[in-house]
Scaffold this motif. Sequence first.
Motif, mmCIF file in Angstrom:
data_model
loop_
_atom_site.group_PDB
_atom_site.id
_atom_site.type_symbol
_atom_site.label_atom_id
_atom_site.label_comp_id
_atom_site.label_asym_id
_atom_site.label_seq_id
_atom_site.Cartn_x
_atom_site.Cartn_y
_atom_site.Cartn_z
ATOM 1 N N LYS A 143 0.791 -1.244 0.159
ATOM 2 C CA LYS A 143 -0.011 -0.258 -0.020
ATOM 3 C C LYS A 143 0.801 1.240 -0.014
ATOM 4 O O LYS A 143 0.291 2.376 -0.541
ATOM 5 N N THR A 144 1.891 1.301 0.724
ATOM 6 C CA THR A 144 2.906 2.442 0.813
ATOM 7 C C THR A 144 3.834 2.379 -0.398
ATOM 8 O O THR A 144 4.340 3.431 -0.959
ATOM 9 N N HIS A 145 4.185 1.461 -1.214
ATOM 10 C CA HIS A 145 5.269 1.380 -2.100
ATOM 11 C C HIS A 145 4.913 0.805 -3.476
ATOM 12 O O HIS A 145 5.586 0.867 -4.421
ATOM 13 N N GLY A 146 3.321 0.605 -3.692
ATOM 14 C CA GLY A 146 3.111 0.303 -5.065
ATOM 15 C C GLY A 146 2.766 -1.482 -5.117
ATOM 16 O O GLY A 146 3.473 -1.902 -4.246
ATOM 17 N N ALA A 147 1.946 -1.780 -5.911
ATOM 18 C CA ALA A 147 1.533 -3.111 -5.940
ATOM 19 C C ALA A 147 2.017 -3.797 -7.152
ATOM 20 O O ALA A 147 1.651 -5.131 -7.379
ATOM 21 N N ASN A 167 11.051 -13.770 2.397
ATOM 22 C CA ASN A 167 10.221 -14.564 1.395
ATOM 23 C C ASN A 167 10.748 -14.570 0.055
ATOM 24 O O ASN A 167 10.706 -13.458 -0.182
ATOM 25 N N VAL A 168 10.598 -15.483 -0.509
ATOM 26 C CA VAL A 168 10.837 -15.735 -1.919
ATOM 27 C C VAL A 168 9.350 -15.584 -2.604
ATOM 28 O O VAL A 168 9.560 -14.487 -3.692
ATOM 29 N N PHE A 169 8.438 -16.278 -2.173
ATOM 30 C CA PHE A 169 7.355 -16.299 -2.611
ATOM 31 C C PHE A 169 6.438 -15.441 -1.980
ATOM 32 O O PHE A 169 6.402 -15.811 -0.815
ATOM 33 N N VAL A 170 5.537 -14.498 -2.208
ATOM 34 C CA VAL A 170 4.521 -13.709 -1.441
ATOM 35 C C VAL A 170 3.282 -13.813 -2.355
ATOM 36 O O VAL A 170 3.097 -13.995 -3.202
ATOM 37 N N PRO A 171 2.049 -13.593 -1.353
ATOM 38 C CA PRO A 171 0.819 -13.977 -2.090
ATOM 39 C C PRO A 171 0.496 -12.339 -3.046
ATOM 40 O O PRO A 171 1.190 -11.354 -2.860
ATOM 41 N N LYS A 172 -0.401 -12.802 -4.008
ATOM 42 C CA LYS A 172 -0.481 -11.996 -5.089
ATOM 43 C C LYS A 172 -1.385 -10.792 -4.766
ATOM 44 O O LYS A 172 -1.989 -11.110 -3.523
ATOM 45 N N THR A 173 -1.225 -9.495 -5.198
ATOM 46 C CA THR A 173 -2.280 -8.437 -4.512
ATOM 47 C C THR A 173 -3.836 -8.912 -4.962
ATOM 48 O O THR A 173 -4.397 -8.531 -4.354
ATOM 49 N N GLY A 215 -2.838 -17.095 -5.474
ATOM 50 C CA GLY A 215 -1.630 -17.603 -5.940
ATOM 51 C C GLY A 215 -0.545 -16.671 -5.487
ATOM 52 O O GLY A 215 -0.860 -15.959 -4.396
ATOM 53 N N PHE A 216 0.639 -16.961 -5.982
ATOM 54 C CA PHE A 216 1.997 -16.367 -5.464
ATOM 55 C C PHE A 216 2.783 -15.519 -6.550
ATOM 56 O O PHE A 216 2.570 -15.783 -7.598
ATOM 57 N N THR A 217 3.399 -14.618 -6.083
ATOM 58 C CA THR A 217 4.224 -13.925 -6.958
ATOM 59 C C THR A 217 5.703 -13.837 -6.232
ATOM 60 O O THR A 217 6.015 -14.305 -5.132
ATOM 61 N N LEU A 218 6.769 -13.471 -7.039
ATOM 62 C CA LEU A 218 8.130 -13.424 -6.404
ATOM 63 C C LEU A 218 8.428 -12.164 -5.730
ATOM 64 O O LEU A 218 8.007 -10.854 -6.208
ATOM 65 N N ASN A 219 9.372 -12.155 -4.824
ATOM 66 C CA ASN A 219 10.064 -10.987 -4.159
ATOM 67 C C ASN A 219 11.334 -10.834 -4.974
ATOM 68 O O ASN A 219 12.120 -11.600 -4.728
ATOM 69 N N THR A 226 15.318 -18.694 -9.981
ATOM 70 C CA THR A 226 14.143 -19.344 -10.469
ATOM 71 C C THR A 226 13.678 -19.101 -11.771
ATOM 72 O O THR A 226 13.393 -19.868 -12.566
ATOM 73 N N ILE A 227 13.657 -17.829 -12.043
ATOM 74 C CA ILE A 227 13.140 -17.238 -13.298
ATOM 75 C C ILE A 227 14.201 -17.732 -14.533
ATOM 76 O O ILE A 227 13.899 -18.130 -15.521
ATOM 77 N N LEU A 228 15.687 -17.631 -14.207
ATOM 78 C CA LEU A 228 16.514 -18.059 -15.063
ATOM 79 C C LEU A 228 16.526 -19.706 -15.270
ATOM 80 O O LEU A 228 16.611 -20.140 -16.759
ATOM 81 N N VAL A 229 16.094 -20.316 -14.389
ATOM 82 C CA VAL A 229 15.918 -22.000 -14.524
ATOM 83 C C VAL A 229 14.865 -22.135 -15.426
ATOM 84 O O VAL A 229 14.854 -23.004 -16.311
ATOM 85 N N ILE A 230 13.548 -21.390 -15.054
ATOM 86 C CA ILE A 230 12.459 -21.676 -15.985
ATOM 87 C C ILE A 230 12.635 -21.298 -17.247
ATOM 88 O O ILE A 230 12.271 -22.078 -18.353
#
Length: 68
Positions: free
Chosen positions: A16-20, A30-36, A40-44, A53-57
């Motif tokens: 809420k203070t830094h943008g979503a 945390n590597v995975f955080v809940p989506k806004t 599901g989850f998104t990445l920190n 993780t992204i490079l491996v994918i």
Amino acid sequence: MAKRRWTNEEVDAYRKTHGALFYYNKEDANVFVPKTFGFGFTLNWAHPLSWVTILVIIGVIVSRVMFK
């Protein structure tokens, strides 16, 4: 100072203070955080393991295309 895992409420307050749009928090372990929105989850993106993780994918996708 060691990083700690933030709770879902702290993550929501940070967004809420830094943008979503992207979650980038160096203080959160945390590597995975809940989506806004939705479920599901998104990445920190401040966590180095999220980049690995992204490079491996991407590597798996590229290798599957090249060595089909």
